[in-house]
Design a protein around this motif. Structure first.
Motif, PDB file in Angstrom:
ATOM      1  N   VAL A 109       0.868  -1.187   0.000  1.00 15.80           N
ATOM      2  CA  VAL A 109       0.000   0.000   0.000  1.00 15.80           C
ATOM      3  C   VAL A 109       0.905   1.238   0.000  1.00 15.80           C
ATOM      4  CG1 VAL A 109      -1.643   1.334   1.387  1.00 15.80           C
ATOM      5  CG2 VAL A 109      -1.958  -1.136   1.105  1.00 15.80           C
ATOM      6  N   ASP A 110       0.567   2.203  -0.852  1.00 11.70           N
ATOM      7  CA  ASP A 110       1.380   3.418  -0.967  1.00 11.70           C
ATOM      8  C   ASP A 110       1.335   4.205   0.345  1.00 11.70           C
ATOM      9  OD1 ASP A 110       3.049   5.188  -2.205  1.00 11.70           O
ATOM     10  OD2 ASP A 110       1.557   5.951  -3.625  1.00 11.70           O
ATOM     11  N   LYS A 111       2.453   4.861   0.657  1.00 14.45           N
ATOM     12  CA  LYS A 111       2.599   5.547   1.949  1.00 14.45           C
ATOM     13  C   LYS A 111       1.412   6.447   2.322  1.00 14.45           C
ATOM     14  CE  LYS A 111       6.873   6.638   4.356  1.00 14.45           C
ATOM     15  NZ  LYS A 111       6.992   5.250   4.765  1.00 14.45           N
ATOM     16  N   PRO A 112       0.943   7.330   1.410  1.00 12.42           N
ATOM     17  CA  PRO A 112      -0.166   8.222   1.796  1.00 12.42           C
ATOM     18  C   PRO A 112      -1.449   7.464   2.160  1.00 12.42           C
ATOM     19  CG  PRO A 112       0.837   8.932  -0.279  1.00 12.42           C
ATOM     20  CD  PRO A 112       1.422   7.596   0.045  1.00 12.42           C
ATOM     21  N   TRP A 113      -1.548   6.236   1.697  1.00 20.38           N
ATOM     22  CA  TRP A 113      -2.758   5.442   1.943  1.00 20.38           C
ATOM     23  C   TRP A 113      -2.597   4.479   3.126  1.00 20.38           C
ATOM     24  CZ3 TRP A 113      -7.286   6.674  -0.082  1.00 20.38           C
ATOM     25  CH2 TRP A 113      -7.303   7.386  -1.283  1.00 20.38           C
ATOM     26  N   GLN A 114      -1.405   4.421   3.701  1.00 19.80           N
ATOM     27  CA  GLN A 114      -1.226   3.513   4.844  1.00 19.80           C
ATOM     28  C   GLN A 114      -1.981   4.054   6.050  1.00 19.80           C
ATOM     29  OE1 GLN A 114       3.043   2.834   5.294  1.00 19.80           O
ATOM     30  NE2 GLN A 114       3.203   2.093   3.197  1.00 19.80           N
ATOM     31  N   GLY A 115      -2.551   3.159   6.838  1.00 21.13           N
ATOM     32  CA  GLY A 115      -3.329   3.559   8.008  1.00 21.13           C
ATOM     33  C   GLY A 115      -4.692   4.125   7.658  1.00 21.13           C
ATOM     34  N   GLN A 116      -5.125   3.996   6.386  1.00 20.93           N
ATOM     35  CA  GLN A 116      -6.389   4.599   5.933  1.00 20.93           C
ATOM     36  C   GLN A 116      -7.483   3.559   5.659  1.00 20.93           C
ATOM     37  OE1 GLN A 116      -6.493   8.130   5.520  1.00 20.93           O
ATOM     38  NE2 GLN A 116      -4.515   7.901   6.525  1.00 20.93           N
ATOM     39  N   GLY A 117      -7.191   2.301   5.893  1.00 16.20           N
ATOM     40  CA  GLY A 117      -8.196   1.268   5.625  1.00 16.20           C
ATOM     41  C   GLY A 117      -8.032   0.588   4.272  1.00 16.20           C
ATOM     42  N   VAL A 118      -7.150   1.131   3.429  1.00 17.39           N
ATOM     43  CA  VAL A 118      -6.950   0.529   2.101  1.00 17.39           C
ATOM     44  C   VAL A 118      -6.410  -0.892   2.230  1.00 17.39           C
ATOM     45  CG1 VAL A 118      -5.555   0.674  -0.008  1.00 17.39           C
ATOM     46  CG2 VAL A 118      -6.680   2.718   0.885  1.00 17.39           C
ATOM     47  N   ALA A 119      -5.471  -1.090   3.156  1.00 19.29           N
ATOM     48  CA  ALA A 119      -4.881  -2.425   3.328  1.00 19.29           C
ATOM     49  C   ALA A 119      -5.964  -3.438   3.728  1.00 19.29           C
ATOM     50  CB  ALA A 119      -3.768  -2.381   4.370  1.00 19.29           C
ATOM     51  N   HIS A 120      -6.924  -3.013   4.561  1.00 17.77           N
ATOM     52  CA  HIS A 120      -8.015  -3.920   4.947  1.00 17.77           C
ATOM     53  C   HIS A 120      -8.875  -4.278   3.729  1.00 17.77           C
ATOM     54  CE1 HIS A 120      -7.536  -3.983   9.321  1.00 17.77           C
ATOM     55  NE2 HIS A 120      -7.206  -2.708   9.234  1.00 17.77           N
ATOM     56  N   GLN A 121      -9.205  -3.247   2.945  1.00 18.72           N
ATOM     57  CA  GLN A 121     -10.043  -3.480   1.772  1.00 18.72           C
ATOM     58  C   GLN A 121      -9.355  -4.423   0.786  1.00 18.72           C
ATOM     59  OE1 GLN A 121     -11.414   0.410   0.334  1.00 18.72           O
ATOM     60  NE2 GLN A 121     -12.362  -0.666  -1.378  1.00 18.72           N
ATOM     61  N   LEU A 122      -8.063  -4.190   0.590  1.00 14.99           N
ATOM     62  CA  LEU A 122      -7.291  -5.034  -0.326  1.00 14.99           C
ATOM     63  C   LEU A 122      -7.176  -6.456   0.218  1.00 14.99           C
ATOM     64  CD1 LEU A 122      -5.736  -4.730  -2.989  1.00 14.99           C
ATOM     65  CD2 LEU A 122      -3.750  -3.962  -1.661  1.00 14.99           C
ATOM     66  N   MET A 123      -6.997  -6.590   1.519  1.00 14.02           N
ATOM     67  CA  MET A 123      -6.867  -7.926   2.112  1.00 14.02           C
ATOM     68  C   MET A 123      -8.189  -8.687   1.989  1.00 14.02           C
ATOM     69  SD  MET A 123      -4.876 -10.150   3.443  1.00 14.02           S
ATOM     70  CE  MET A 123      -3.450  -9.511   4.298  1.00 14.02           C
ATOM     71  N   GLU A 124      -9.321  -7.995   2.158  1.00 17.43           N
ATOM     72  CA  GLU A 124     -10.607  -8.681   1.996  1.00 17.43           C
ATOM     73  C   GLU A 124     -10.753  -9.219   0.572  1.00 17.43           C
ATOM     74  OE1 GLU A 124     -13.871  -6.302   3.423  1.00 17.43           O
ATOM     75  OE2 GLU A 124     -13.040  -6.295   5.458  1.00 17.43           O
ATOM     76  N   ALA A 125     -10.325  -8.404  -0.395  1.00 18.59           N
ATOM     77  CA  ALA A 125     -10.389  -8.850  -1.797  1.00 18.59           C
ATOM     78  C   ALA A 125      -9.445 -10.034  -2.029  1.00 18.59           C
ATOM     79  CB  ALA A 125     -10.035  -7.690  -2.725  1.00 18.59           C
ATOM     80  N   ALA A 126      -8.263  -9.976  -1.425  1.00 18.52           N
ATOM     81  CA  ALA A 126      -7.291 -11.067  -1.592  1.00 18.52           C
ATOM     82  C   ALA A 126      -7.822 -12.358  -0.970  1.00 18.52           C
ATOM     83  CB  ALA A 126      -5.957 -10.673  -0.963  1.00 18.52           C
ATOM     84  N   GLU A 127      -8.407 -12.239   0.215  1.00 20.38           N
ATOM     85  CA  GLU A 127      -8.961 -13.426   0.878  1.00 20.38           C
ATOM     86  C   GLU A 127     -10.094 -14.022   0.047  1.00 20.38           C
ATOM     87  OE1 GLU A 127      -7.943 -11.770   5.373  1.00 20.38           O
ATOM     88  OE2 GLU A 127     -10.004 -11.742   4.639  1.00 20.38           O
ATOM     89  N   SER A 128     -10.919 -13.147  -0.499  1.00 23.74           N
ATOM     90  CA  SER A 128     -12.033 -13.618  -1.312  1.00 23.74           C
ATOM     91  C   SER A 128     -11.507 -14.345  -2.564  1.00 23.74           C
ATOM     92  CB  SER A 128     -12.893 -12.399  -1.674  1.00 23.74           C
ATOM     93  OG  SER A 128     -13.791 -12.717  -2.659  1.00 23.74           O
ATOM     94  N   GLN A 129     -10.465 -13.792  -3.180  1.00 17.17           N
ATOM     95  CA  GLN A 129      -9.898 -14.436  -4.376  1.00 17.17           C
ATOM     96  C   GLN A 129      -9.268 -15.784  -4.021  1.00 17.17           C
ATOM     97  OE1 GLN A 129     -10.362 -13.609  -7.432  1.00 17.17           O
ATOM     98  NE2 GLN A 129      -9.129 -15.332  -8.177  1.00 17.17           N
ATOM     99  N   ALA A 130      -8.619 -15.852  -2.857  1.00 11.68           N
ATOM    100  CA  ALA A 130      -8.015 -17.126  -2.433  1.00 11.68           C
ATOM    101  C   ALA A 130      -9.108 -18.181  -2.235  1.00 11.68           C
ATOM    102  CB  ALA A 130      -7.213 -16.928  -1.150  1.00 11.68           C
ATOM    103  N   ARG A 131     -10.240 -17.774  -1.654  1.00 10.09           N
ATOM    104  CA  ARG A 131     -11.360 -18.719  -1.494  1.00 10.09           C
ATOM    105  C   ARG A 131     -11.840 -19.200  -2.849  1.00 10.09           C
ATOM    106  NH1 ARG A 131     -13.343 -14.693   1.906  1.00 10.09           N
ATOM    107  NH2 ARG A 131     -12.713 -15.050   4.061  1.00 10.09           N
ATOM    108  N   THR A 132     -11.910 -18.277  -3.810  1.00  8.98           N
ATOM    109  CA  THR A 132     -12.323 -18.652  -5.168  1.00  8.98           C
ATOM    110  C   THR A 132     -11.377 -19.695  -5.757  1.00  8.98           C
ATOM    111  OG1 THR A 132     -13.231 -16.451  -5.492  1.00  8.98           O
ATOM    112  CG2 THR A 132     -12.795 -17.715  -7.475  1.00  8.98           C
ATOM    113  N   ARG A 133     -10.113 -19.624  -5.379  1.00 13.49           N
ATOM    114  CA  ARG A 133      -9.117 -20.606  -5.837  1.00 13.49           C
ATOM    115  C   ARG A 133      -9.223 -21.927  -5.074  1.00 13.49           C
ATOM    116  NH1 ARG A 133      -5.475 -19.872 -10.291  1.00 13.49           N
ATOM    117  NH2 ARG A 133      -5.236 -17.645 -10.604  1.00 13.49           N
ATOM    118  N   GLY A 134     -10.147 -21.992  -4.111  1.00 10.35           N
ATOM    119  CA  GLY A 134     -10.348 -23.240  -3.369  1.00 10.35           C
ATOM    120  C   GLY A 134      -9.546 -23.335  -2.099  1.00 10.35           C
ATOM    121  N   ALA A 135      -8.849 -22.251  -1.729  1.00 12.55           N
ATOM    122  CA  ALA A 135      -7.999 -22.307  -0.536  1.00 12.55           C
ATOM    123  C   ALA A 135      -8.830 -22.201   0.731  1.00 12.55           C
ATOM    124  CB  ALA A 135      -6.983 -21.166  -0.571  1.00 12.55           C
TER     125      ALA A 135
END
Ligand SMILES: CC(C)(COP(=O)(O)OP(=O)(O)OC[C@H]1O[C@@H](n2cnc3c(N)ncnc32)[C@H](O)[C@@H]1OP(=O)(O)O)[C@@H](O)C(=O)NCCC(=O)NCCS
Length: 182
Positions: A109-135
């Protein structure tokens, strides 16, 4: 579903899959963020070697085109990159005891966006994609000295299950291997 405070606030960014048109911007973003985060703790030569081997428009273009790799971008209101995540199924170290492992290969996550919730939003998307992969579990490696990232991953439910070596230039560094159930 794992909910957190950040996810109940208005979404600061939109998440989408990368296309080949994003390759150059992704390469610039990844190299810059890696440099900003780690240059102070590595030699100039090790940084130079690592950046040359891991980042470049052609390298990221190949990753985006690779069906095995999921590249997710967090984009701000003007379409600029605020962060990205990459996932890769397959190989996992022995300490990751799971039948269908998916690795969170990169998560920036880019510095200006750190601590702003972007990392959480991105992690939710990553977790969802991993589930789609069957993980059923997601794992990652994080440098033992990257305490901010470790704190974030712990907030997201990851726990340390072992270590592995990650070579930056010529320097073999110890990563914590962290894992969470999905
Ligand atoms: C790792 C990263 C994605 C986390 O996103 P973020 O938006 O910074 O995460 P958050 O701010 O929600 O959480 C970080 C936590 O670490 C804490 N923290 C900040 N600096 C810290 C430090 N030096 N040591 C320990 N904890 C620290 C923050 O206070 C926060 O905890 P809190 O919410 O309880 O206050 C982001 O910092 C980043 O992209 N860093 C640069 C690239 C990188 O290191 N990627 C990970 C590679 S494995």
């Amino acid at each position: 579903m794992n909910r957190n405070v950040a996810s109940q606030e208005p979404a600061p960014v939109a998440i989408r899959r990368a296309t080949v048109d994003d390759a150059a911007a992704l390469a610039e973003f990844g190299a810059r963020t890696f440099f900003e985060t780690f240059a102070k703790d590595n030699t100039v030569e090790d940084m130079r070697l690592h950046l040359a081997s891991a980042w470049g428009a052609e390298l990221q273009r190949a990753e985006i085109l690779d069906d095995e790799i999921d590249t997710l971008l967090a984009c701000d209101a003007k379409g600029g990159l605020a962060g990205f995540a990459q996932l890769r199924p397959g190989h996992a170290p022995a300490c990751v005891a799971t039948v269908q492992p998916v690795e969170l290969l990169r998560f920036y996550v880019d510095k200006p966006w750190q601590g702003q919730g972007v990392a959480h939003q991105l992690m939710e998307a990553a977790e969802s994609q991993a589930r789609t992969r069957g993980a059923r579990e997601l794992w990652l490696g994080v440098w033992e000295r990257n305490e901010r990232a470790q704190a974030f991953y712990r907030k997201r439910g990851f726990r340390k299950v072992g270590t592995q070596i990650f070579v930056v230039g010529t320097d073999p560094q110890t990563d914590h291997v962290m894992l969470r159930e999905l």
